[in-house]
Each structure stands twice: as structure tokens, then as C-alpha cells.
Design an enzyme around this catalytic site. Structure first.
Site, mmCIF file in Angstrom:
data_model
loop_
_atom_site.group_PDB
_atom_site.id
_atom_site.type_symbol
_atom_site.label_atom_id
_atom_site.label_comp_id
_atom_site.label_asym_id
_atom_site.label_seq_id
_atom_site.Cartn_x
_atom_site.Cartn_y
_atom_site.Cartn_z
ATOM 1 C CE LYS A 157 -3.842 -0.360 2.186
ATOM 2 N NZ LYS A 157 -4.457 -0.869 3.400
ATOM 3 N NE ARG A 191 -6.604 2.688 4.330
ATOM 4 C CZ ARG A 191 -6.907 2.714 3.048
ATOM 5 N NH1 ARG A 191 -6.245 3.489 2.226
ATOM 6 N NH2 ARG A 191 -7.853 1.939 2.570
ATOM 7 N N GLY A 230 -8.089 -7.713 4.573
ATOM 8 C CA GLY A 230 -8.919 -7.763 5.774
ATOM 9 C C GLY A 230 -8.283 -8.429 6.976
ATOM 10 C CG MET A 244 -2.564 -7.444 9.416
ATOM 11 S SD MET A 244 -0.907 -7.019 8.953
ATOM 12 C CE MET A 244 -1.053 -6.652 7.235
ATOM 13 N NE ARG A 300 -5.813 -4.814 -3.140
ATOM 14 C CZ ARG A 300 -6.387 -4.978 -1.966
ATOM 15 N NH1 ARG A 300 -5.706 -4.845 -0.866
ATOM 16 N NH2 ARG A 300 -7.660 -5.298 -1.876
ATOM 17 C CG HIS A 343 -13.848 -10.770 3.630
ATOM 18 N ND1 HIS A 343 -14.241 -12.059 3.905
ATOM 19 C CD2 HIS A 343 -12.546 -10.686 3.968
ATOM 20 C CE1 HIS A 343 -13.214 -12.709 4.415
ATOM 21 N NE2 HIS A 343 -12.172 -11.906 4.473
ATOM 22 C CB SER A 373 11.429 -42.571 -12.880
ATOM 23 O OG SER A 373 10.269 -41.836 -12.572
ATOM 24 C CB CYS A 419 6.741 -41.203 -11.851
ATOM 25 S SG CYS A 419 7.540 -42.535 -10.943
ATOM 26 C CE1 TYR A 426 9.465 -38.951 -16.456
ATOM 27 C CE2 TYR A 426 11.520 -39.157 -17.684
ATOM 28 C CZ TYR A 426 10.542 -39.706 -16.852
ATOM 29 O OH TYR A 426 10.665 -40.994 -16.420
HETATM 30 C C1 PEP Z 1 6.407 -43.456 -5.678
HETATM 31 O O1 PEP Z 1 6.731 -44.150 -4.734
HETATM 32 O O2 PEP Z 1 6.612 -42.243 -5.725
HETATM 33 C C2 PEP Z 1 5.708 -44.064 -6.821
HETATM 34 C C3 PEP Z 1 5.448 -43.334 -7.893
HETATM 35 O O3 PEP Z 1 5.288 -45.323 -6.696
HETATM 36 P P1 PEP Z 1 3.998 -45.783 -5.899
HETATM 37 O O4 PEP Z 1 3.243 -44.556 -5.532
HETATM 38 O O5 PEP Z 1 3.252 -46.663 -6.804
HETATM 39 O O6 PEP Z 1 4.589 -46.476 -4.727
#
Ligand code: PEP
Ligand code: MG
Length: 909
Positions: free
Chosen positions: A26, A96, A105, A107, A346, A476, A800, A867, A887
Site C-alpha cells: 500500500k 492503515r 482484511g 490486519m 494494487r 470480502h 525416475s 513420477c 521430465y
Molecule cells: C512413488 O513411490 O513415488 C511411486 C510413484 O510409486 P507408488 O506410488 O506406486 O509407490
């Protein structure tokens, strides 16, 4: 020496917009607006460093502060031509709060500071308006009493003493509205308010203007550490040590008569993103009246008729601000006797829809560059969720309306469609969702209130939608819902809410706590009962193919943004999928491959589980192989489906991972049923279940340990994969299988499994007379695997990170049990984020970094991905970019979010 106070006024300011860390948002923007020549009432900002000092020095101030404030006050007085505390020509100020990032809202604010019995006379003489002066005074005593002197109720069961006095007086006078009170009534109110202060605090209400101001400054700094501000910061990851600034601003009055007003506006529509001036104002009112949502204000376009020159000037300022800040602004203004004053600007909070539209439109208008449009400050990746969220099925809604379920229409403040049970109190909403478990359709709640306040924040978070009877698009409820991406309708005046009875009535219809209600945040319609939802426009175009791209502007803008994202990101985005349909959906959302196909899910379909159980119950290799023979064609068919759906993109298939007991029935009646089906005596089944029982199955006989002890399982799975790959390739579709071995900790484990993969591949290729390119790699889900990643990379062609298991094994927290305490941990600042959602960068992340470095020290071109569930979390995606992963892989609906997070990581300095 530090400078603690920054002045702004008379067209020049000591601060600038880029000084938010020191001056708060502000303060920095008041300075900036002053410098670019906009009409800002003079004042000064006390820096966030003073707040930090205040907490580090037992609630005291740096010794130099007093003199700096006195000097800034002199300059303010000169700029405004009035004097603070002067009985003849009094200057009034507001105090303020304002942190680096806006915390709407959370503070405190105090207005009309400097009013006392003698300056009141001066104000009356100056304005010639006795009623206005007394009204300002009673507002001041009330606000100061609540905020600074601590008379504000701390829970919903307590009553504000000032509200009570006000109600009593109105009742005895037989009037309904505050505006119906006479000047004498207001005088009486002030007298009673002051009496209440004396009774409760044992002290007289402060008369001295400077005492009042210092009290307010202390309250503003004190409010940095109030409960709701702490909860808010925790929720949005704002550090507790930032502190707030305190802004002392000259008061201007929107309540000086019908040539005065106060309002809030956005330079574009923050709900849909449309380029229209969007906002509202109240004639003869103070700012608190607009934000509190007590009176329903007029739309900004009407100001064109009410005050044409003011509207013209404001519309010009709208353009100046957008050009200057190159983003949509959320402004506050006041008109005092026909003169416009800017009180705040803002960057406007916005829905995901608006965020995307602003960004794409502004690139096309030449206001910003593509890189800027893609930045996290403009589009937090999770906002894309809103574009993928469901809408009401128009047919279901039409039927509901025909059946008389339409109750009312309010202001559409947060888009999307939500159906849930009515809860009138934030605590009740939170408790209901907690009891039924988020994700359970019965846990859905619509928070229905007259208006919301910052105390309701957790209940709003828990609810699927928010519906209020009062307030406008800047109340709000609207602001906070928009930020949270919740469906929201405000200002639905037809609702008659009775908190005591737990009912909401519209005409002759009465709904109770727990009844179903549906709200359409696109149109503002409120319907009784449940209404079926249908997929968002983006989903209709991409997944269901029920809408053409050129029929949906939302889709077109989404697609444009994603195209820009894909041009600049480095990190690839894959998906976790084990069904052809899931895989195809993910490709439509932009997935570039499968990062994890969990084969075990395939064993639960149809009769396959019987063959699987037969295999597990087999007492020798021959019997096991016979059962596996039965599974082979199923697996092969599944893989063919997936390879086809992926059209040549890489597909990472993981060999069997879960402990075998997960496939067997545990209840006696189910065991009897199985016995009858496959001809194995029931006691044999029961015994095998007993044998497979493990005290801690997550750390037991699972992962590659299964394939090591029962190599025939890996063998069958590989045969299915390679036969499918050859078949699909022969039919003309490229395939790229990547076989992934789970839970490897020792190089010999991987070697043994990889040998099976290669042997089977050779055999199948010979029989089919084709070869298919493939890789063998491993999941990295154990700390040991990270530590010996250089050894494992001798065999692994890719890594992975299975961060679900890596997190549980690194933290020693069971992924199935940590829910019982993690909320407590987060609320008590032991961990700032849920480590199973966002990667624990220091701990688990440190191991990942080590794994990548060591792996690539052996094999410089080692492909590395992630993953675990973390792969769809924007902050984790950014971390993965930083440590050089190739990835991330996440569930199909998270793919667009990961794509955006990936480009933000690439563009971040
Ligand atoms: C993991 O462990 O992150 C994984 C992808 O395998 P799962 O969740 O199947 O154990
Ligand atoms: Mg795992």
C-alpha cells in the site's frame, strides 16, 4: 542510519513502487501514484523495519522514530493546509496496515484519527455539516474502541458492545437504518460509547491527537501477529518475519453529502477477465461501508450519470494505471465534495479465467511480452484448475429451474458450479468437511452467510462455494473466494438468513442447515437441491470433443497460453496413466509420454484377479508359471491399447510393485468364495494370507524384491510388453517402451532384473522377427539408491524418482499414516508444507540432487524424471527444473499445470 518514515504528498514522494519490502504494497503504491501525478491525499509510511524492531524490542520503537514522524506530519500538514490536533482547522488521518503482499482484511485500520471534543468543533465549522462531524466522531470512537482498545468481540458468541448500544438506541428511537439517526442521537451514541470504554478499560477515551495516533500505530503493528493473519500467512506461505508497514494518510471524506462517494474498482473484470471498467461505489459513505458489504452499492457505470466529470477523470486514471503498472489494478477512491482522491492501487486479485484472459489479451494489446504473461505472479499454475473445473449441466439446470428450484439471483463473483450442503457458520463448514473427508461427495458444503469476514477464512477454504446475502463484487466474500478459486455469489438480497434458527428463506421457501443448494458462479443463480455438473469448456473441447475450439473463447485463450508455455519450457511433461483412455486424455492435455504405468492396477479388472490369486497361491514354480500364462494375454492387450493411445511417445512401464497380500481376500467369506472358484482349499488360502502378512508391508516383500524371488513374474510382464510392442509396431505405430524396476536399493537387484528384461526381449524379437527400441531403468525411491546412484547408473539407462516412497523412507513417515499429525505440524510451523504434496527440498530434495549428480557422473546422458505425486505440484516442478531433471510425470488433469510451472521455472532468473 535507517530511515524509518517515507513522506508522500504534493506531487512528490520519497518512496517508489519497487520498495514494497520496506514500505509494504500500500505504502509503495501510494508513493508511486503520487509521483505519477495522481491525486493522493498526503501522508507517510512507517516502514516494515519498524514492525520488525517492534517485535524484536518488546513492543517498543526505534528512538529516532518520534522525530521522523513529527517531521513527516509537519510536511503532511503543509500539503493538506490543515493541522493535526488543531481545534480550528483540524487535519484528520487514517492509520492503515500494508504488508509486502496484500492480506485482505487480515490486519487493522483506524480512520478519523485526531478527532476529539475540540477538533470536532473545527470540523463542524470547516464543513458546516454538524451531522457529518458527529457521525465521523461516533465511527471513530467505535473503531478505535474495537481495534486499539480491544473491545472487539473475540468469538462469534460475544457481542460488540458498540453494536449493542447502537441497536438499543435505534430500537428506542424506532428507526431501522443508521442514516435515520439525528445529530442528537449521534451525540448520545458518542456519550454512551465513551462510557462503555471507561467501564471496560478503566480509562478515559484518549483525547490527545498524537496519543490516538500512536495507539493506532501500535494496534496496526500488533495486528500482524493476530490469529487470522497468522493463519492466512501459513496458508499462502508468507513468512512471519516480513512485518507490516503502517500508513498514516490524510483523511478525505466520502460521507460529506450527495456530492461525495467512495468506491472500489478493477480496471478490468476480475471474474471473467473482460476488458470493462468494473466496480462499485456508495454515495455519501465511507470506505468501510463498501468493503463490509452492509449496503449494496451501485455499479461503477452509474457514476457516469451521478458525477460525469469524476467518472471521466477516474476512467482516465484507469488507463494511466494499467499502462503504468502493466497489469490490472484494484483501486480505492473517494470523492469529497466533487473532488476525486485515489486511496490505493494494487495488482487486482483475479480468478483463473481472468488471469488467463488478462495475460493473453495484454500480450495482444502490446502491453506485455509473452514471457511476462507466463509468469507465476500473473498466473499461479494452480489457477488453471479453475478452467478445468465443472459447470452445471445445462439440461439438468433447465430441469431444475422448470421444477421451480431457482431461488434467487445474486452477483456472480467467482466462476464455476458448486453443489453442497448449506452451512451457516465457518466452523460448521470446516467441521462437516473434516468429518466426511474431502473428496467424498457428501462432504461438499456451500457456506451461506449474510456477509463474510476474515474470521471465516478456514470455513471458506473448506467450502466448495460461498453465497452471501449482502455485499458487492469487491466485498470480502468476493475477494477471498476469487483468490481461493472458489465458486461465489454475493449480494443475493432475496435471501433471508436466520442464523439463530439455522434457516435461509426466499419468499415462501425455507431451506435448513444441511439441505442441498447449488450455486452458479458464472450467472449468479442460486438453486435449491443438487444440480448435476458437467465438464468445463476446456474439457469439452479437449477430452469430450463435444465443443469445437472456435466455440469457446476460454479454450482458445487457454490453448494460446499453453502454446507459449511449450515454446519456452525445458522440462518435458509426462503423465501417470495405466489405461488407454487416461493416456489419451493426458495426451489431449499435452502429455509427452507416460512416466509411470502401474501394472498392478491392471490385475484387478474382470476375472484377472482370479488368475493373479492363483499365481500367488501356487506352491511351486510350475504352478505359478501356469497361472502367469493366463495373465499374459490380458497384460499384452492392455499394453497394446496404451502403446496405440500414446502414438509413438515414450511409455514407462513399471514391473509389479505392491506386496502380494494386497491381491488376496482377507475376509473369511471372500476366502470361501475364492476357494469355490479356483478349487484351492480354503485353509490353504487362509494360511497363505497369514504367511504373507507383514508388520510393515511398505517396507516388506515388495518392489523389485518380488521379481528377484519370483523371476517368472518379471518374465511374464516383459513378454507381454515386448509382444505388445512388436504387434503395435508391426501394425504401423511407433513404440518406445521403457521398462522400470521399482524400489531398487542395490545394484545386483537391478542387474538381475535387467538381465531378465534383455533375455525376454531377445527371445520375443527373434520370434516376431522385429526389434523395438527400448530402455531399462529404475525408480529411485530409497535413500540408499540416491547414495549409490553412481553404481546403479552402471546398469540403469534412466532414473525416475518415486518421491512418494522416497519421502516416506527419507522422513520415516508412513505415507498412509502421516495424515493424523501433519496438520498439527503445519499449524505449529514444524513443517511449512505437506511433504507428500510439495517436495521437502532440503531433505528429500537433497537426496534427489545427489542421485542426479551421482547418476550422471557414471552416465552423463542419463535421463531422469519424477513420477511421485509431487510431479504435479508447481513448486516441486520448479525444483525439478532446478536440479536438471528431464521430465516430470503427473496425473492427466495436472498436465497443463505442470506445463505452466515448467515454463515459469525456465523463465525464472
Ligand atoms: C512413488 O513411490 O513415488 C511411486 C510413484 O510409486 P507408488 O506410488 O506406486 O509407490
Ligand atoms: Mg513407490
Amino acid at each position: 542510519m535507517s530511515k524509518y518514515v517515507y513522506f508522500f504528498g504534493s506531487g512528490k514522494a520519497e518512496g517508489r513502487a519497487d520498495m514494497k519490502d520496506l514500505l509494504g504494497g500500500k505504502g509503495a503504491n501510494l508513493a508511486e501514484m503520487t509521483n505519477i501525478g495522481l491525486p493522493v491525499p498526503a501522508g507517510f509510511t512507517i516502514t516494515t523495519e519498524v514492525c520488525t524492531y517492534y517485535y524484536g524490542h518488546d513492543h517498543s520503537y526505534p528512538p529516532e522514530l518520534k522525530a521522523e514522524v513529527a517531521d513527516a506530519m509537519r510536511r503532511t500538514e503543509a500539503a493538506m493546509g490543515a493541522k493535526f490536533g488543531d481545534p480550528k482547522n483540524p487535519l484528520l488521518v487514517s492509520c492503515r496496515s500494508g504488508a509486502r503482499v496484500s492480506m485482505p482484511g487480515m490486519m487493522d485500520t483506524v480512520l478519523n484519527i485526531g478527532l476529539n471534543e475540540s477538533t470536532l468543533r473545527g470540523l463542524i465549522d470547516k464543513t458546516g455539516n454538524e451531522r457529518f462531524a458527529w457521525d465521523s466522531y461516533r465511527r471513530f470512537v467505535q473503531m478505535y474502541g474495537d481495534v486499539v482498545l480491544g473491545l472487539k468481540p473475540q468469538s462469534k458468541n460475544e457481542i460488540d458492545p458498540f453494536e449493542q448500544i447502537m441497536e438499543e438506541l435505534k430500537h428506542s428511537k424506532g428507526v431501522k437504518l443508521d442514516t435515520e439517526l439525528t445529530t442528537d442521537d449521534l451525540k448520545e451514541l458518542v456519550r454512551r460509547f465513551k462510557k462503555a470504554v471507561k467501564e471496560r478499560t478503566g480509562k478515559d477515551f484518549p483525547e490527545d491527537a498524537y496519543d490516538q495516533m500512536w495507539g493506532a500505530i501500535g494496534a496496526v503493528f500488533g495486528s500482524w501477529m493476530n490469529d487470522r493473519a497468522i493463519v492466512y500467512r501459513r496458508q499462502y506461505g508468507i513468512p512471519h518475519d516480513w512485518g507490516t508497514a503502517a500508513n498514516i494518510c490524510s483523511m478525505v471524506f466520502g460521507n460529506m453529502g450527495d456530492d461525495s462517494c467512495t468506491g472500489v474498482a478493477f480496471t478490468r473484470d476480475p471474474a471473467t477477465g473482460e476488458k470493462v471498467f468494473y466496480g462499485e461505489y456508495l454515495i455519501n459513505a465511507q470506505g468501510e461501508d463498501v468493503v463490509a458489504g452492509i449496503r449494496t452499492p451501485k455499479k461503477i457505470a452509474e457514476l457516469q450519470k451521478d458525477m460525469p466529470p469524476v467518472y471521466k477523470q477516474l476512467d482516465e486514471i484507469r488507463n494511466i494505471l494499467e499502462k503504468h503498472y502493466r497489469d490490472v489494478q484494484d483501486i480505492e477512491f473517494t470523492v469529497q465534495k466533487g473532488k476525486l482522491w485515489m486511496l490505493q492501487t494494487r495488482n487486482g486479485k483475479r480468478t483463473g479465467f481472468a488471469a488467463v484472459r488478462f495475460a493473453v489479451d495484454m500480450v495482444q494489446e502490446g502491453l506485455i511480452k509473452k514471457e511476462e504473461a507466463l509468469s507465476a505472479s500473473r498466473i499461479p499454475p494452480d489457477d488453471l484448475n479453475q478452467l478445468l473445473q465443472p459447470l452445471f449441466d445445462p439440461e439438468a439446470k433447465r430441469r431444475a429451474i422448470a421444477a421451480g428450484q431457482l431461488l434467487a439471483k445474486g452477483i456472480n463473483a467467482g466462476p464455476g458450479a458448486a453443489t453442497g450442503r448449506i452451512k451457516f457458520h465457518a466452523e460448521d463448514a470446516e467441521a462437516w468437511v473434516h468429518k466426511h473427508g474431502r473428496g467424498n461427495p457428501d462432504a461438499r458444503v456451500i457456506l451461506v452467510r449474510r456477509e463474510t469476514s476474515p474470521e471465516d477464512i478456514r470455513g471458506m477454504q473448506a467450502a466448495d462455494g460461498i453465497l452471501t446475502a449482502f455485499g458487492g463484487a469487491s466485498s470480502h466474500a468476493a475477494l477471498v473466494s476469487r483468490q481461493m478459486g472458489k465458486v461465489c455469489i454475493v449480494g443475493c438480497g432475496a435471501l433471508n438468513i436466520d442464523y439463530a434458527k439455522g434457516t435461509v428463506a426466499v419468499a415462501d421457501k425455507v431451506l435448513r442447515d444441511g439441505d442441498w443448494i447449488s450455486i452458479d458462479g458464472f450467472t449468479g443463480e442460486v438453486l435449491a437441491g443438487q444440480v448435476a455438473t458437467k465438464p468445463s469448456e476446456v474439457v469439452q473441447v479437449l477430452i469430450d470433443k463435444t465443443l469445437k475450439p472456435d466455440q469457446s473463447r476460454v479454450y482458445q485463450q487457454f490453448a494460446q497460453l499453453m502454446k507459449w508455455a511449450d515454446e519456452a519450457r525445458k522440462l518435458r511433461v509426462r503423465t501417470n496413466a495405466d489405461k488407454p483412455k487416461e493416456a489419451a486424455d493426458a495426451v489431449a492435455f499435452g502429455a509427452e509420454g507416460i512416466g509411470l504405468c502401474r501394472t498392478e492396477h491392471m490385475f484387478f479388472e474382470g476375472n484377472r484377479i482370479d488368475a493373479m490369486r492363483e499365481m500367488i497361491l501356487a506352491t511351486n514354480v510350475e504352478a505359478r508359471k501356469k497361472a502367469l500364462e493366463k495373465l499374459l494375454p490380458y497384460q499384452r492387450g492392455d499394453f497394446e491399447g496404451i502403446f496405440k493411445a500414446m502414438q509413438g511417445r515414450p511409455v514407462t512401464i513399471r514391473t509389479l510393485d505392491p506386496p502380494l497380500h494386497e491381491f488376496l481376500p482377507h475376509a473369511a467369506d471372500q476366502q470361501r468364495e475364492l476357494s469355490a472358484k479356483i478349487g484351492v482349499p480354503v485353509d490353504v488360502i487362509a494360511r497363505r494370507v497369514q504367511e504373507l502378512h507383514e508388520a510393515n508391508p511398505m517396507l516388506g516383500h515388495r518392489g523389485c524384491r518380488l521379481g528377484i524371488v519370483y523371476p517368472e513374474i518379471t518374465e511374464m510382464q516383459c513378454r507381454a510388453i515386448f509382444e505388445a510392442a512388436c504387434n503395435v509396431q508391426k501394425a504401423g505405430t511407433k513404440v518406445e517402451p521403457e521398462i522400470m524396476i521399482p524400489l531398487v536399493g542395490f545394484l545386483p537387484e537391478l542387474k538381475a532384473q535387467a538381465k531378465i528384461v534383455h533375455d525376454v526381449a531377445k527371445e520375443v524379437f527373434a520370434a516376431k522377427r522385429v526389434t523395438v527400441p527400448y530402455l531399462v531403468g529404475t525408480m529411485i525411491e530409497l535413500p540408499r539408491a540416491c547414495v549409490v546412484a553412481d553404481q546403479i547408473a552402471q546398469e540403469a539407462q534412466f532414473f525416475s524418482f518415486g518421491t512418494n516412497d522416497l519421502t516416506q523412507t527419507t522422513l520415516g513417515m508412513s505415507r498412509d499414516d502421516y495424515g493424523s499429525f501433519i496438520r498439527y505440524y503445519m499449524e505449529h510451523d514444524i513443517v511449512s508444507r505437506d511433504p507428500f504434496q510439495t517436495i521437502d527440498a532440503d531433505g528429500v530434495g537433497g537426496l534427489m540432487r545427489m542421485g542426479v549428480e551421482k547418476g550422471r557422473s557414471t552416465r552423463s546422458d542419463l535421463k531422469v524424471g519424477i513420477c511421485g505425486e509431487h510431479g504435479g505440484d508447481p513448486d516441486t516442478v520448479k525444483f525439478c527444473h532446478k536440479i536438471g531433471l528431464n521430465y516430470v510425470s503427473c496425473s492427466p488433469f495436472r498436465v497443463p499445470i505442470a506445463r505452466l510451472a515448467a515454463v515459469q521455472a525456465a523463465l525464472a532468473k
